[in-house]
Design a protein around this motif. Structure first.
Motif, short mmCIF file in Angstrom:
data_model
loop_
_atom_site.label_atom_id
_atom_site.label_comp_id
_atom_site.label_asym_id
_atom_site.label_seq_id
_atom_site.Cartn_x
_atom_site.Cartn_y
_atom_site.Cartn_z
N ILE A 140 0.84 -1.19 0.00
CA ILE A 140 0.00 0.00 0.00
C ILE A 140 0.89 1.25 0.00
O ILE A 140 1.82 1.35 0.81
N VAL A 141 0.59 2.19 -0.88
CA VAL A 141 1.35 3.44 -0.94
C VAL A 141 0.36 4.60 -0.90
O VAL A 141 -0.55 4.68 -1.73
N PHE A 257 -2.14 2.28 -4.81
CA PHE A 257 -1.83 3.66 -4.51
C PHE A 257 -3.10 4.37 -4.03
O PHE A 257 -4.13 4.32 -4.69
N LEU A 258 -2.99 5.03 -2.88
CA LEU A 258 -4.12 5.73 -2.30
C LEU A 258 -3.80 7.22 -2.21
O LEU A 258 -2.69 7.60 -1.83
N ASP A 259 -4.79 8.05 -2.54
CA ASP A 259 -4.64 9.48 -2.31
C ASP A 259 -4.80 9.75 -0.82
O ASP A 259 -5.75 9.29 -0.19
N THR A 264 -9.03 7.26 -1.68
CA THR A 264 -9.50 6.36 -2.73
C THR A 264 -8.31 5.88 -3.53
O THR A 264 -7.25 6.52 -3.58
N GLU A 265 -8.47 4.72 -4.17
CA GLU A 265 -7.37 4.15 -4.93
C GLU A 265 -7.14 4.94 -6.22
O GLU A 265 -8.09 5.26 -6.94
N ALA A 333 -1.96 10.85 -11.65
CA ALA A 333 -2.42 10.50 -10.32
C ALA A 333 -3.00 11.71 -9.60
O ALA A 333 -4.05 11.63 -8.95
N LYS A 334 -2.33 12.86 -9.71
CA LYS A 334 -2.83 14.04 -9.02
C LYS A 334 -4.15 14.51 -9.64
O LYS A 334 -5.06 14.92 -8.92
N ASP A 335 -4.26 14.46 -10.95
CA ASP A 335 -5.52 14.85 -11.59
C ASP A 335 -6.66 13.95 -11.13
O ASP A 335 -7.77 14.41 -10.89
N GLU A 336 -6.38 12.63 -11.02
CA GLU A 336 -7.41 11.71 -10.56
C GLU A 336 -7.81 12.02 -9.12
O GLU A 336 -8.99 12.03 -8.77
#
Length: 428
Positions: A140-141, A257-259, A264-265, A333-336
């Protein structure tokens, strides 16, 4: 007497007086353990080019079932013939091929950093060991993209500490509420001491954000499974920093990867091939970079970058300094993450983890909650007392000016604080 599944020869050789050995002896009933390490990139400004680059903070966790701990732990040092320490960055930099600059160093017994096995070619077999011993869902990151830029070194450290606290909040909240849950955590000791992390965990437990957990702080010389977390953090960093997929993919390491803010993934990081949007379009204008959720932490931070571009400062798409094309993974990833609405509950959890309200949150608290004369039930009063405590920690500098916050807030729905009965808190 039952066998303690958390022990193995590497630990037992440390002897009964070893502090980490003693900690594991206290918790033989742990069903699984999350081993924790970090990686981060500070936001930066290049005076020569005038380019502002965002950063991020990441916490990596390798979750290992109790029955698998002994084998996994012994497999890691055995990968390279029985090593006693590992640090992936030192291997990547071929420190093992360099001479220890310490004039008192013993060539026959080099320091840990200059151990002869710390060479680039040994990274792959170590990652392969991580891949063989973990399955989908065990790596998990958490990624925290929300760190504003400041040229004040003291403020930069404070913001980094806040980002770490938020990442720990996300990780522990996710794992303690997972099915099955993880309630035992081993953190790598950090320079400067572990009191800040302990304070973060205590706040989260006292506020009921996470249940009671077991937290152990250990040196990587005492626990090879911290090497696994270091490997995961390092390989994930190369994905996020430079869109390098091979370190994870070739070793068949399945990472989630989680924000850190919405927890959320981030599925874009596991899509192959990665999408490649143009890196040259403007990043922070209203039409391209939509904010979502409550106008709290994320709004205030993004206001710094939005204001910078409005003033003509180029903002890079990510932390890589050589090629903006390498920032594709970071950007996706940041946009998501930013396109995902942020529940008020998560905003509350982050404030507890940090130990203070942001200045925007504090203004709302002062104006709309602290001055309220409405009757309060005991639960509401307790929640407000907690927020008042967090409010006291807000008296810190910020690189965000009030007019920037206001400008950013007008571009999204303004969320008025109200009592959140499901969480026993106040929506900020």
């Amino acid at each position: 007497m039952s066998i303690n599944r958390l022990l193995s020869p590497f630990i037992l050789k440390k002897g009964p007086q070893n502090e980490y050995n003693q900690e594991l002896q206290k918790h033989p009933d742990a069903e699984r353990i999350a081993f924790i390490d970090e990686t981060f990139v500070d936001p930066s400004y290049d005076e020569k080019t005038g380019i502002l680059r965002p950063g991020y903070y990441s916490i990596a966790a390798v979750v290992v079932e109790a029955d698998d701990i002994a084998k996994f732990r012994e497999d890691l040092p055995a990968t390279l013939g029985g090593i006693n320490y590992w640090h992936t960055t030192d291997a990547f930099n071929d420190q093992g091929l360099k001479k220890d600059p310490n004039p008192n160093a013993d060539p026959e017994n080099p320091s840990r950093k200059y151990s002869p096995w710390h060479v680039h070619q040994n990274i792959r077999p170590m990652l392969d060991t991580l891949g063989r011993n973990t399955k989908d869902g065990q790596n998990i990151v958490t990624l925290n993209f929300n760190i504003p830029y400041t040229d004040d070194p003291d403020e930069r450290l404070r913001l980094r500490d806040a980002a770490r606290a938020e990442a720990i909040t996300a990780l522990t909240t996710h794992l303690t509420h997972a099915d099955p849950p993880t309630t035992t955590f081993v953190f790598e000791k950090v320079k400067g001491g572990d009191q800040k992390d302990k304070d973060t965990l205590n706040r989260l437990q006292n506020a009921g954000v996470i249940p009671s957990i077991t937290s152990i702080f250990a040196e990587p010389t005492d626990e090879p499974l911290l090497w696994a977390a270091d490997l995961l953090a390092w390989a994930s960093r190369h994905l996020v920093n430079a869109t390098t997929l091979t370190w994870l993919d070739d070793s068949k390491i399945k990472a989630r990867f989680l924000d850190s803010h919405v927890q959320t993934e981030l599925k874009t990081l596991n899509v192959r091939p990665l999408n490649q949007p143009s890196p040259r379009i403007k990043l922070y204008d209203e039409g391209t970079y939509r904010e979502a959720g409550t106008p709290g932490t994320r709004t205030e931070i993004e206001a710094t970058y939005r204001a910078a571009e409005a003033n003509g400062t180029p903002v890079w798409a990510g932390p890589d300094k050589k090629s903006d094309r390498k920032n594709i993974a970071y950007r996706n990833a940041k946009d998501e993450a930013m396109g995902t609405p942020m529940p008020a509950e998560k905003e509350f959890e982050l404030a507890v983890g940090r130990g203070y309200l942001t200045e925007g949150q504090a203004e709302k608290f002062d104006a709309e909650v602290a001055t309220s004369s409405e009757p309060m039930d005991p639960e509401t009063k307790e929640s407000l007392e907690l927020l008042a405590t967090l409010r006291k920690g807000t008296e810190t500098k910020t690189p965000v000016k009030p007019e920037q916050i206001q400008q950013a807030s007008t571009q999204q729905q303004v969320h008025r604080p109200q009592i959140n009965q499901s969480h026993g808190g106040v929506e900020l």
